[in-house]
Write a protein that holds these residues in place. Sequence first.
Motif, PDB file in Angstrom:
ATOM      1  N   ALA A  49      -4.424  -8.999  -3.284  1.00 35.85           N
ATOM      2  CA  ALA A  49      -4.040  -8.166  -2.143  1.00 35.85           C
ATOM      3  C   ALA A  49      -3.439  -6.833  -2.592  1.00 35.85           C
ATOM      4  O   ALA A  49      -3.481  -5.855  -1.849  1.00 35.85           O
ATOM      5  CB  ALA A  49      -3.042  -8.910  -1.264  1.00 35.85           C
ATOM      6  N   GLU A  50      -2.886  -6.805  -3.797  1.00 34.06           N
ATOM      7  CA  GLU A  50      -2.285  -5.568  -4.299  1.00 34.06           C
ATOM      8  C   GLU A  50      -3.326  -4.641  -4.927  1.00 34.06           C
ATOM      9  O   GLU A  50      -3.011  -3.495  -5.245  1.00 34.06           O
ATOM     10  CB  GLU A  50      -1.181  -5.894  -5.320  1.00 34.06           C
ATOM     11  N   THR A  51      -4.526  -5.137  -5.164  1.00 35.51           N
ATOM     12  CA  THR A  51      -5.547  -4.352  -5.860  1.00 35.51           C
ATOM     13  C   THR A  51      -6.869  -4.252  -5.105  1.00 35.51           C
ATOM     14  O   THR A  51      -7.926  -4.257  -5.729  1.00 35.51           O
ATOM     15  CB  THR A  51      -5.835  -4.959  -7.249  1.00 35.51           C
ATOM     16  N   LEU A  75       0.848  -0.293  -8.575  1.00 38.11           N
ATOM     17  CA  LEU A  75       0.050  -1.312  -7.886  1.00 38.11           C
ATOM     18  C   LEU A  75       0.880  -2.538  -7.532  1.00 38.11           C
ATOM     19  O   LEU A  75       0.618  -3.212  -6.538  1.00 38.11           O
ATOM     20  CB  LEU A  75      -1.126  -1.744  -8.780  1.00 38.11           C
ATOM     21  N   ASP A  76       1.881  -2.813  -8.372  1.00 38.69           N
ATOM     22  CA  ASP A  76       2.694  -4.017  -8.172  1.00 38.69           C
ATOM     23  C   ASP A  76       3.691  -3.771  -7.034  1.00 38.69           C
ATOM     24  O   ASP A  76       4.872  -3.560  -7.238  1.00 38.69           O
ATOM     25  CB  ASP A  76       3.416  -4.347  -9.476  1.00 38.69           C
ATOM     26  N   ALA A  77       3.177  -3.830  -5.815  1.00 41.95           N
ATOM     27  CA  ALA A  77       3.946  -3.421  -4.637  1.00 41.95           C
ATOM     28  C   ALA A  77       5.201  -4.267  -4.443  1.00 41.95           C
ATOM     29  O   ALA A  77       6.235  -3.761  -4.014  1.00 41.95           O
ATOM     30  CB  ALA A  77       3.061  -3.482  -3.393  1.00 41.95           C
ATOM     31  N   ASP A  78       5.129  -5.555  -4.730  1.00 39.71           N
ATOM     32  CA  ASP A  78       6.302  -6.407  -4.516  1.00 39.71           C
ATOM     33  C   ASP A  78       7.134  -6.563  -5.790  1.00 39.71           C
ATOM     34  O   ASP A  78       8.094  -7.343  -5.816  1.00 39.71           O
ATOM     35  CB  ASP A  78       5.900  -7.771  -3.952  1.00 39.71           C
ATOM     36  N   ASN A  79       6.749  -5.799  -6.842  1.00 45.21           N
ATOM     37  CA  ASN A  79       7.564  -5.744  -8.059  1.00 45.21           C
ATOM     38  C   ASN A  79       7.834  -7.098  -8.716  1.00 45.21           C
ATOM     39  O   ASN A  79       8.918  -7.313  -9.265  1.00 45.21           O
ATOM     40  CB  ASN A  79       8.921  -5.117  -7.724  1.00 45.21           C
ATOM     41  N   ASP A  80       6.892  -7.998  -8.676  1.00 41.11           N
ATOM     42  CA  ASP A  80       7.117  -9.296  -9.304  1.00 41.11           C
ATOM     43  C   ASP A  80       6.508  -9.350 -10.705  1.00 41.11           C
ATOM     44  O   ASP A  80       6.482 -10.411 -11.330  1.00 41.11           O
ATOM     45  CB  ASP A  80       6.580 -10.432  -8.427  1.00 41.11           C
ATOM     46  N   GLY A  81       6.022  -8.214 -11.208  1.00 40.05           N
ATOM     47  CA  GLY A  81       5.509  -8.155 -12.566  1.00 40.05           C
ATOM     48  C   GLY A  81       4.087  -8.644 -12.714  1.00 40.05           C
ATOM     49  O   GLY A  81       3.588  -8.775 -13.835  1.00 40.05           O
ATOM     50  N   SER A  82       3.423  -8.934 -11.616  1.00 42.16           N
ATOM     51  CA  SER A  82       2.009  -9.298 -11.682  1.00 42.16           C
ATOM     52  C   SER A  82       1.312  -8.755 -10.438  1.00 42.16           C
ATOM     53  O   SER A  82       1.954  -8.418  -9.449  1.00 42.16           O
ATOM     54  CB  SER A  82       1.835 -10.806 -11.775  1.00 42.16           C
ATOM     55  N   LEU A  83      -0.002  -8.675 -10.536  1.00 47.06           N
ATOM     56  CA  LEU A  83      -0.792  -8.156  -9.423  1.00 47.06           C
ATOM     57  C   LEU A  83      -1.537  -9.288  -8.735  1.00 47.06           C
ATOM     58  O   LEU A  83      -2.171 -10.115  -9.386  1.00 47.06           O
ATOM     59  CB  LEU A  83      -1.808  -7.129  -9.930  1.00 47.06           C
ATOM     60  N   SER A  84      -1.439  -9.318  -7.423  1.00 42.96           N
ATOM     61  CA  SER A  84      -2.255 -10.244  -6.642  1.00 42.96           C
ATOM     62  C   SER A  84      -3.513  -9.503  -6.211  1.00 42.96           C
ATOM     63  O   SER A  84      -3.591  -8.272  -6.302  1.00 42.96           O
ATOM     64  CB  SER A  84      -1.487 -10.713  -5.410  1.00 42.96           C
ATOM     65  N   GLY A 124      -4.666 -16.713 -10.820  1.00 42.20           N
ATOM     66  CA  GLY A 124      -4.746 -15.988  -9.560  1.00 42.20           C
ATOM     67  C   GLY A 124      -3.863 -14.752  -9.504  1.00 42.20           C
ATOM     68  O   GLY A 124      -3.778 -14.089  -8.470  1.00 42.20           O
ATOM     69  N   ARG A 125      -3.201 -14.435 -10.626  1.00 44.46           N
ATOM     70  CA  ARG A 125      -2.366 -13.242 -10.716  1.00 44.46           C
ATOM     71  C   ARG A 125      -2.757 -12.490 -11.983  1.00 44.46           C
ATOM     72  O   ARG A 125      -3.082 -13.111 -12.982  1.00 44.46           O
ATOM     73  CB  ARG A 125      -0.870 -13.598 -10.841  1.00 44.46           C
ATOM     74  N   VAL A 126      -2.725 -11.185 -11.908  1.00 43.86           N
ATOM     75  CA  VAL A 126      -2.972 -10.388 -13.097  1.00 43.86           C
ATOM     76  C   VAL A 126      -1.629  -9.898 -13.622  1.00 43.86           C
ATOM     77  O   VAL A 126      -0.965  -9.075 -12.988  1.00 43.86           O
ATOM     78  CB  VAL A 126      -3.918  -9.209 -12.788  1.00 43.86           C
TER      79      VAL A 126
HETATM   80 CA   LIG Z   1       2.969  -8.100  -7.465  1.00 42.20          CA
END
Ligand SMILES: [Ca+2]
Length: 96
Positions: free
Chosen positions: A49-51, A38-47, A69-71
């Motif tokens: 928009a990613e979910t 799910l972490d499409a941009d690989n920043d270690g959190s989910l926005s 605002g980030r999971v």
């Molecule tokens: Ca992310």
Amino acid sequence: MAQEAMYEGHKGQLDTNDNDAVSRREYQAFMATAFGKLDADNDGSLSQAETPNILSANQFATTDANGDGRVSRDEFMNRVMKDFAAADKDGDGRLQ
Ligand SMILES: [Ca+2]
Ligand SMILES: [Ca+2]
Ligand SMILES: [Ca+2]
């Protein structure tokens, strides 16, 4: 009304050893992998928009425990393991 647990519809994939029960370990491994996907941009959190198809706005807000605002991975795993515990009504560590 209870929120729909995230594993609904994935039970076949979750039961990796095909014994008709989903162990905590199977569930945890699946969810850790799911987070990575799910972490499409690989920043270690989910926005959000990613979910879009995984979490409703309401689910996102309750999963985002610190409200930034980030999971994060921890927030995600806390949430899904709570779902597991809630679904495991007899407390034997397996979902049948
Ligand atoms: Ca992310
Ligand atoms: Ca199993
Ligand atoms: Ca957060």
